[in-house]
Scaffold this active site. Structure first.
Site, PDB file in Angstrom:
ATOM      1  N   SER A  42       0.567  -0.737  -0.308  1.00 41.62           N
ATOM      2  CA  SER A  42       0.121   0.286  -0.326  1.00 41.62           C
ATOM      3  C   SER A  42       0.848   1.487  -0.411  1.00 41.62           C
ATOM      4  CB  SER A  42      -0.417   0.013   0.841  1.00 41.62           C
ATOM      5  OG  SER A  42      -0.176   0.228   2.125  1.00 41.62           O
ATOM      6  N   LYS A 103       0.760   4.276   7.042  1.00 39.66           N
ATOM      7  CA  LYS A 103       0.425   4.998   5.803  1.00 39.66           C
ATOM      8  C   LYS A 103       1.241   6.081   5.254  1.00 39.66           C
ATOM      9  CE  LYS A 103      -2.418   2.343   4.973  1.00 39.66           C
ATOM     10  NZ  LYS A 103      -2.648   1.202   3.474  1.00 39.66           N
TER      11      LYS A 103
END
Length: 262
Positions: A42, A103
């Site tokens: 990701s 993230k």
């Protein structure tokens, strides 16, 4: 020959040394740095599957999620807390399922965040973008889980070249980083998200392969992340292995040792 007392004393000293070493390691992990393996794609191409890093837990202070085994469970909110900066790559505890995620911090409290046609808008202003060429990787099973990469040029056979368009994005505070595109998706066009006080908005750099704040918690997404859920900042990749095991030395990525995370 050594006496029984000497042997017993040697055993006691060995046990004490092991205990002290474990205590020091526990304190180090609790207060300063936490090891973290990258399990998914990701955050490509900033972080690759198999990257190993230490999370700087001092960066934002401490909360109940910053310490292992509930050691900091007495903490209400954060102590010695300092605000993260836009563009930081952050490890945080998922607000619902308790997993640790990594993230990039995109939205600060009070910000309005939106995606339009794949372009990021912050407070109604499009961030600066520039072409970054093509990110290429071999289409093969990756990491211990053995997942396969997603490709913009799909279908790709095993051993083929998997491609994604790379774009460089410059956030309002000047942080410049790469993002990848795989396909046109619903997450390329979103409503306006207003970040509540005490919360943050996160996105993965691999935009079409990231479960992040664009998706509400009710739909098993990340949603807005409370400040207390932040564990620490990722500053540098210490080691990286492209194989199924760390012991497969022929899969080590020598160019990623001690690589600064940007």
């Amino acid at each position: 020959m050594a006496s029984k007392a000497d042997k017993d004393g040697g055993i006691v000293e060995t046990v004490k040394t092991i205990v002290y070493a474990l205590l020091i390691a526990g304190i180090f992990r609790t207060l300063f740095f936490q090891p973290f393996w990258i399990p998914s794609g990701s955050m490509k191409d900033t972080l690759l599957i198999g990257d190993f890093l230490f999370v700087n837990k001092m960066a934002y202070g401490y909360s109940q999620y910053s310490c292992p085994f509930g050691v900091c469970g007495f903490v209400d909110g954060r102590i010695m807390g300092s605000m993260p900066e836009r563009g930081d790559v952050v490890v945080f505890r998922h607000p619902v399922n308790g997993s640790d995620f990594i993230k990039r911090l995109i939205g600060l409290p009070g910000d309005r965040v939106q995606m339009k046609d794949g372009v990021l808008y912050i407070n109604d202003e499009a961030v600066k973008t520039e072409p970054g060429g093509v990110f290429e990787e071999t289409y093969e099973k990756q990491g211990p889980v053995g997942g396969e990469p997603q490709c913009e040029n799909a279908p790709v056979g095993f051993g083929g070249l998997c491609e994604k368009t790379r774009t460089y994005e410059t956030l309002p505070n000047g942080v410049r980083h790469s993002t990848l595109n795989i396909r046109d998706s619903g997450a390329d066009n979103t409503p306006v998200y207003t970040v509540p006080e005490g919360h943050f908005f996160f996105m993965g750099d691999n935009r079409d392969n990231s479960n992040d704040s664009r998706f509400p918690q009710a739909a098993r997404g990340v949603g807005m992340v409370p400040f207390e859920n932040l564990i620490g900042r990722a500053d540098r990749v210490m080691f990286s292995s492209a194989g199924r095991s760390i012991f497969f030395f022929w899969t080590w990525r020598a160019d990623r040792f001690f690589k600064k995370i940007e």
